[in-house]
Every structure is written in C-alpha cells, then in structure tokens.
Design a protein around this motif. Structure first.
Motif, PDB file in Angstrom:
ATOM      1  N   ALA A 117       0.837  -1.211   0.000  1.00 53.93           N
ATOM      2  CA  ALA A 117       0.000   0.000   0.000  1.00 53.93           C
ATOM      3  C   ALA A 117       0.867   1.255   0.000  1.00 53.93           C
ATOM      4  CB  ALA A 117      -0.938  -0.017   1.204  1.00 53.93           C
ATOM      5  N   THR A 118       1.933   1.215   0.776  1.00 53.47           N
ATOM      6  CA  THR A 118       2.819   2.377   0.830  1.00 53.47           C
ATOM      7  C   THR A 118       3.439   2.649  -0.541  1.00 53.47           C
ATOM      8  OG1 THR A 118       3.280   1.998   3.166  1.00 53.47           O
ATOM      9  CG2 THR A 118       4.889   3.317   1.951  1.00 53.47           C
ATOM     10  N   ARG A 119       3.819   1.588  -1.231  1.00 47.86           N
ATOM     11  CA  ARG A 119       4.407   1.766  -2.557  1.00 47.86           C
ATOM     12  C   ARG A 119       3.387   2.367  -3.533  1.00 47.86           C
ATOM     13  NH1 ARG A 119       6.282   3.528  -5.562  1.00 47.86           N
ATOM     14  NH2 ARG A 119       7.824   3.022  -7.177  1.00 47.86           N
ATOM     15  N   ASP A 130       7.440   5.663  10.228  1.00 47.79           N
ATOM     16  CA  ASP A 130       8.705   5.854   9.510  1.00 47.79           C
ATOM     17  C   ASP A 130       8.454   6.151   8.040  1.00 47.79           C
ATOM     18  OD1 ASP A 130      10.154   5.423  11.803  1.00 47.79           O
ATOM     19  OD2 ASP A 130      10.490   3.280  11.416  1.00 47.79           O
ATOM     20  N   ALA A 131       7.536   5.382   7.455  1.00 44.77           N
ATOM     21  CA  ALA A 131       7.214   5.611   6.050  1.00 44.77           C
ATOM     22  C   ALA A 131       6.548   6.968   5.850  1.00 44.77           C
ATOM     23  CB  ALA A 131       6.305   4.492   5.533  1.00 44.77           C
ATOM     24  N   THR A 132       5.773   7.382   6.843  1.00 44.16           N
ATOM     25  CA  THR A 132       5.105   8.691   6.768  1.00 44.16           C
ATOM     26  C   THR A 132       6.131   9.818   6.729  1.00 44.16           C
ATOM     27  OG1 THR A 132       3.090   7.930   7.833  1.00 44.16           O
ATOM     28  CG2 THR A 132       3.599  10.270   8.062  1.00 44.16           C
ATOM     29  N   VAL A 133       7.100   9.731   7.640  1.00 41.29           N
ATOM     30  CA  VAL A 133       8.131  10.778   7.679  1.00 41.29           C
ATOM     31  C   VAL A 133       8.952  10.766   6.391  1.00 41.29           C
ATOM     32  CG1 VAL A 133      10.232  11.512   8.880  1.00 41.29           C
ATOM     33  CG2 VAL A 133       8.201  10.863  10.196  1.00 41.29           C
ATOM     34  N   PRO A 153       6.800  12.299  15.602  1.00 41.00           N
ATOM     35  CA  PRO A 153       7.689  12.446  14.432  1.00 41.00           C
ATOM     36  C   PRO A 153       6.990  13.142  13.259  1.00 41.00           C
ATOM     37  CG  PRO A 153       7.781  10.208  15.321  1.00 41.00           C
ATOM     38  CD  PRO A 153       6.644  10.892  16.002  1.00 41.00           C
ATOM     39  N   PHE A 154       5.700  12.920  13.138  1.00 42.26           N
ATOM     40  CA  PHE A 154       4.940  13.585  12.076  1.00 42.26           C
ATOM     41  C   PHE A 154       4.943  15.100  12.275  1.00 42.26           C
ATOM     42  CE2 PHE A 154       0.700  15.340  10.928  1.00 42.26           C
ATOM     43  CZ  PHE A 154       0.773  15.209   9.540  1.00 42.26           C
ATOM     44  N   TYR A 155       4.595  15.538  13.494  1.00 41.87           N
ATOM     45  CA  TYR A 155       4.559  16.984  13.742  1.00 41.87           C
ATOM     46  C   TYR A 155       5.943  17.604  13.549  1.00 41.87           C
ATOM     47  CZ  TYR A 155       0.101  15.708  15.937  1.00 41.87           C
ATOM     48  OH  TYR A 155      -1.149  15.203  16.183  1.00 41.87           O
ATOM     49  N   LYS A 156       6.957  16.869  13.991  1.00 44.15           N
ATOM     50  CA  LYS A 156       8.328  17.394  13.854  1.00 44.15           C
ATOM     51  C   LYS A 156       8.689  17.547  12.372  1.00 44.15           C
ATOM     52  CE  LYS A 156      13.105  16.777  15.396  1.00 44.15           C
ATOM     53  NZ  LYS A 156      13.663  17.135  14.092  1.00 44.15           N
TER      54      LYS A 156
END
Lengths: 444, 444
Positions: B125-127, B160-163, B198-201
């Motif tokens: 899905a990420t790909r 991790d994939a989001t960042v 990590p998203f907000y950062k």
C-alpha cells in the motif's frame, strides 16, 4: 438604560431535587415506590427507582465551589449549594444575581424525563412523573409566584398518557415541556414519525412550548479518549445544531405555523451561519430531495419563526442579532452548572448587550422569554421590583452570602498529574463511581 | 476592484482519478497490483485493490448535471464531467469559472488516504501511495505549472514511512498533506498520542501544511433514518468544529508556533462563536483541567495563529472577518461536488466580498491560500493572466461548454414518492449498491 435597570428572565436553569420532593404529592404504595435518595457507606448519595440506580445527584452542580473543584463531580447533597435544591435559598441566589425569574430543568428523571424510559413498570413511571410535575409546578414554582416559569416532563413512551399530561399541565398553568431532542436515542420513533402527531397537535391546541435542552439527545462526541476535556466542553452547546437541523425539517412546522421550540443552552453566535447554510443546502438540493421547502420559502424563514435561541455568554452573537431576529433570542443563566456566571450575571451580560436599543435589551433579557413561554412575572410583581438593582438591594438587606466554599470531592486524576485532563479521565472517573457503587451494593 | 479583477485560488477541489493513473509511475508486478477500475455487468465502475472493492467512483461528483439528478450517485466514469478526471478539461473548467489555481483532494484512496488503511499488505500500500502521489504531483499538477497546489497523502499506519514520504513530497515541491482529522476512526492512536510526534516534527522541519477535510474523521451523524436528508447536508461542514476543537488542544501547536492546519470545507460563519466559546470554556475550567492555556494566552489566539478557515459561500462569515482574522480565511470551490457554484463562482463570490478592501479581497481570494500552502502561481504566470476576466476570455475563445447535461442514474427512491428523501433512503441506496455489487461478484 443602565445595568441595574435590566429585568432578567433566565430561560434555562436546573434543580437537583430535594429528597422529600414526593412526600406532598403521593401517599401509601405510590410514595413508597417513588424515587428515593439513598446514601451509601461512603456518604455518597444516589437516587434509586424501580431497581435502577442513578449515582449522580448533582450532575455538574458546582455553583459556589472554587474553580479548582469544578472537575469534582458532586456526589452528595451536602456538597451542593443550598439554592440548588431549596426554593427559598434559590430565590436568594436569584436576587443576589439580579435574576427576576427562571425556568428550571429537573435532574432526578433527567432534563427531559429520560430516566423514566428505563423504568420497567411504565404505568407506575407515568404516575411518578405526574407527581414530579405536581411538585415542580405546585410546590417549587408556586412557592414564589411570578419568579419561576413552569417546565414539565412527559411520559413520551406512551402517547395517550403524553397527551393527557399536556392537558393536565396546561390546566395547572404549565405551558412548557422538556422533551429529548432526539427520541430515537430512547428507543422511540424519530420526531418525523407519525407516532408524534398527537403530541404536535396537542402542543398546538394547548398553545404550549417545546424545550429541547442539549445533552440528552444527539451525541456530542468526544474526539478521542486522549483529547483534553476542554475540547468537548467547547463544542457541547453547538452540538445542538444537529437537533436544530433535524427539527427544522419537521412537517408539523408547516401544519402549525405558531409552534414554538426553544433550543436550550445552544448558544446563538453560530446561528446566522447555520441558517445561511440551511438555505444554501436547500437551494442546491431541493430539486431532488422532495424538500419541505420547495418554493420561495426558505429554511431560515421557518427557523426564525419557530425557534428560540438561548445564550449564556455570547458577545459575538449579540453583535449580530439582526441576522437572528431580535424576537427570537433569550438570555439564560444555567445555574447551578459550570457555565453559570452567578453571581455576576449583570456585570457579564451588560457589556455584551448595552450597544442595543432599550427595546432590544428588554426583548432579549425578558420579553422574548415571557412571550415564548407564556409567562408574566408582572402579574405578580411591579416591574421596578424585578430589576437587577431592586433584587440585589433585597439580597443585600438579607445578607445573602455569595462567598466561594470548598466542598471537596474526588479529583478526576491523581494529584500531581501535570498533563491536561482528558475525555478518557472523565469517562474513567464516572466508570469508577459506577463500579464502586455496584461493589457497595453487592456487599450491602 | 471589480469582479473580473479577482484572482481566485481555490484551496479545496476534488479529483475522481482516471483509470490509467498508475501507468506512468509503476511497472511490472507493482503496476499489476495497483488499484484497478473495473466495470461490472451493469456498466457500473468500481475500484478494486488488494481484494477490497470500492463501488463509488465519483462520490458526489455531480458538477454539470441538472439539479434534479444531484441525488443520483455517479456510478460510472461516463456519468462524470470530463473535468472531474482529465486535467486538460479541468483547466478549461477552471478558466471558464475564473479559477486561477486549485488544490485537489483525491478519491481512489479517499480524501486522506483512508482506504490504504484497509489494505492487508501495508508495505505494498505504501508503494502504491507513493505512485499515487507521483501521479498527483508529477503528472496532474505538473501538467499546468502554477495552476495546481500539490496535496499529498500519507501512509500514516507506518510512521517511519510517513516521515520518509513527507521528505520525498517536500523534495518534489509538494508542501501540503491531507490526513484524517481523527485518526482513531482508522484504528490509529489519537492526534495527542506520542505516535504522532515524528509527524509533527517533520511537518515543522519541512515547513509543510496539514489539510483536514470534512467527512472522513469525526462523525457527522444523521439524526435519524427518517430525517430529511437536507438536515444532514446542512450540518455537515460545521461538524468540523469537533475536529477543530480537538486539534486546538494539540500540544505540538505550542512546540511549533508556525504549524499550519487548514480546515477544508468547514465554512467560516460559525468560527467567531467557536473561538469565543473556546475562550469561555477555558476561563471557567482551566483551574482544574491542567489546561494547555493556563495563563493569559487564550485558545482563540492559538486558533487564529494556526488554522486556515476555508469557505465556499459564506456571506455572514465574510461580514465578520475581523473576528476571524483576514489572514486566515481562504476561498474554496469544491468542484466537482454538489456544493460547487461552478461555473458561476465569480458572480456568487463577488457580492459577498465586495464590501472589503482590495487588500482584504486579495488575501481571501488568493494571497492567504498562497502563503498557507507555499504556492506561487505568479512564478509561472503574470497576475493579469490569472484574473477572472482573463481566464474567462481564454475559455470563451476556446468555446468551453458549460451547458447542463443529464447523465441519469439511479434515484434514491422510486419515482412518484412525494415525501422528503431521508437519511435512511440514502443509506438504503448505498447498501443496495453494495449488495448488488456483492451479488455480481459472486456470480462472476
């Protein structure tokens, strides 16, 4: 006009009823089977009725407590300010706050009689509901003529009994009834179902008013259990917009052009947007929705005709009364709940309203409420006796104490917790109360 | 300024993607396993992905249909106006409507990538999400530089994939991401959970913008199944107030004072009331809530700093921009959904905005959107080429057809039904679609 010249009629306050409310209105088995206030081994009070228990005796009735204790749910009558349940003390608290008259929603059966729906024996519940209304109208309101607007509850699970009770209430001078804004949450048909037709007809025939109070009907969801509780407190009143939108679509509004519906504790500042959006939605969709508003009549016209908008503290809304209609806005105090500005209502209300004309101020502070709820305090009192200045002079002469008193209570979280208190914390606290209560019951 | 001088940047429109969107961005097994548009035996199109099917191909994409067909859900690509999925036709539709630039939310994975969460193989899905973003940024937006604000989606089930995707998007010039306003409905931790740190950062480090679009997160409940559907349509945008209230309590707003959050399709007229109510609630409760706003800083100050308020048609709100802040309001068109005023946006917008100063009009029509989403159409076009007048002249020269076309479709209720179409009717229609679809699948 000056601040002290206002005559303030509050169209939304609350009572946490005294333990002996049924004693003058029932006897024998009916009195014995009425709701009872019981104290558990930890000194916590709860109501018990037909085998169902309601642990909360003073839901959010925090008036007179320090702000630091506003999150501590009162769990016994002795944590409540006397004016919460004693009518004489209530009049003192109204006087000192400059409130000429007040409409009160009840607690033992909830704001709109919702707890009656949980009682197994509905015929019995209807009898106790009647006794409750008798207490409310004949004892509480009648104790001080011209100072209270009567507001009854109904056995809406039984439409014949509901219509009969409307007639009975009307005969005794009670012209307002509080019902759940969304009866489907009580397992009843929706407001659009023909089930309710006799109700709407009786309301119209008897020239009565429907009050819809926030909190018991459409959900005011918590976004998450980790959300700081201030988020939920913020959006709670505006959640009535769902109910307003639902009721705005009611066929009976077209059948009964004089039907009156109060949106109690809903606030007013969002209302102009809401009406504009209702008109926009109608204009875009009426071609396929078989709309109740198929032609030139707009939803906003109907809203302005039927719905009273009630506010506690709403400066922006009061800057925009032309959009809402100066005849359909009324002040409310919300004593003894956490939103109430007691005992400083005049000082808080005046700066938000003093840009208006005297006529407008009179409408919003008392004339609209009087008309909408068919109530006339001036039958019993001269106007000059009911002004903020006159009532406060009376309270001063009597020496009404408004000082803040700590009554303690359970914190939602342990002392020392620094993070914001969340929706989950509040939920957990209520769950803990219920579990403790269930345990004590078992061991009793 | 006159109507034709406006430069209008719309910060919320939609795409129902073309069937071949993945072909230039994937190959081999990855292309073979990407979402596919399939037609069933009745000519209805649906997307299928990782064994999950999404019957709706053009949710509410009714632009260009007669109002009478607005309740007929498009169920195949050929019922959609070409501009809904073809970028060249979209530019024509923007030109003829005087829209200089547009930010688009997707459909195949929903507005905020929600359907990715239902895919069993999340790595896959990420790909595919990346390929989707590549299509959106490198193909759709890049086809007409300066005419589209890129808006990506994220694999928020994998932080991790989001960042990593945020970095990848930023590198390719996409500075906005659409996420679900309430990730708990997707089974993720709430926005207040450290999961999102990590998203907000990354959002802060990369100077990116968060877009929260109504509809996928907090519920916009139907009061009852018998409620006329107009009631739900009315309150839908304002339901974002729940999300706004939740996000207003976000700790990261204090950590990252430049964080930008857009409330897409939320409207503006209710916002002054909302801010006032947030301040009131805070003042009454901060003593016990361990509030994020314990001192002099009010919730409204924080709201005004971080949140962009987006409107389609909002005359009352535009009369009150001083309460909201003229730098935090942006116009949106909502093409091709039922609220869109295409192709008459200039004629409808101008009367609601022409009481403002030229500077204010410029801010609300384009400057605020440009700043908030880090987008500059004037790098690619002279300002005078992007005015309503210039774009419409271009469309007129090309002969863009704006006539209404019937494309038919299934009625929510049988012909001849006279009562208002209800929430239940719409629910039943969608259920019928799904059941038919399931039957056809079994027989196939």
């Amino acid at each position: 006009m000056e601040m002290n010249d206002m005559v303030i009629v509050s169209v939304d306050d609350h009572i946490s009823e005294p333990p002996d409310l049924f004693k003058n209105h029932l006897s024998g088995d009916l009195l014995a089977s009425a709701p009872k206030l019981v104290q558990d081994v930890n000194g916590k009070d709860y109501w018990t009725y037909q085998g169902v228990n309601f642990p909360s005796v003073g839901l959010n009735a925090v008036v007179g407590k320090p702000f630091e204790e506003y999150g501590m749910e009162p769990s016994s009558m002795d944590q409540l300010r006397l004016g919460v349940y004693d009518v004489h003390a209530r009049i003192d608290d109204m006087d000192v706050n400059g409130i000429a008259a007040s409409m009160n929603f009840g607690s033992v059966f909830d704001f709109a009689g919702g707890r009656l729906h949980k009682a197994p024996d509905k015929k019995l519940a209807t009898r106790h509901m009647q006794a409750y209304n008798d207490w409310h109208v004949d004892e509480w309101c009648a104790a001080y003529p011209g100072r209270f607007i009567p507001c009854g509850i109904l056995p809406t699970y039984d439409m014949d009994a509901t219509v009969a009770e409307l007639k009975r209430l009307s005969d005794k001078g009670c012209y307002t009834v509080s019902i759940n804004e969304n009866p489907t949450v009580q397992g009843l048909p929706s407001i659009h179902n023909e089930y309710w037709k006799p109700f709407y007809k009786a309301i119209n025939d008897l020239d009565m008013t429907i009050a819809l109070h926030i909190g018991g009907g459409n959900p005011a969801p918590h976004a998450s259990m980790e959300t700081p509780i201030e988020a939920w407190i913020t959006t709670m009143p505006m959640s009535i917009s769902q109910g307003a939108s639902d009721w705005l679509q009611l066929e009976a509004l077209h059948e009964y052009p004089d039907m009156r519906i109060a949106l109690s504790e809903g606030g007013i500042g969002w209302v102009p947007y809401f009406m504009e959006r209702a008109d926009f939605s109608n204009s875009r969709h009426k071609a396929w929705t078989n709309s109740r508003f198929p032609g030139a009549m707009k939803p906003s016209d109907t809203f302005k005709r039927h719905f009273l908008n009630c506010f506690i503290d709403d400066a922006f809304g009061l800057q925009n009364i032309d959009y809402i209609g100066e005849d359909m806005i009324a002040y409310e105090c919300d004593y003894p709940h956490s939103d109430t500005l007691w005992p400083e209502v005049p000082e808080r209300l005046w700066p938000t309203i003093n840009h208006l004309t005297d006529v407008q101020i009179d409408k919003i502070t008392h004339l609209n409420g009087m008309r909408f709820f068919r109530f006339d305090p001036f039958e019993h009192h001269k106007k000059e006796e009911l002004t903020v200045g006159a009532l406060r002079a009376k309270a001063a002469a009597k020496g009404v104490d408004t000082s803040v008193h700590s009554t303690g209570g359970e914190r939602p979280v342990e002392e020392g917790v620094k993070r914001p208190i969340t929706s989950g914390d509040l939920m957990a606290m209520f769950k803990r109360h219920e579990e403790n209560f269930a345990k004590q019951k078992q061991s009793a």
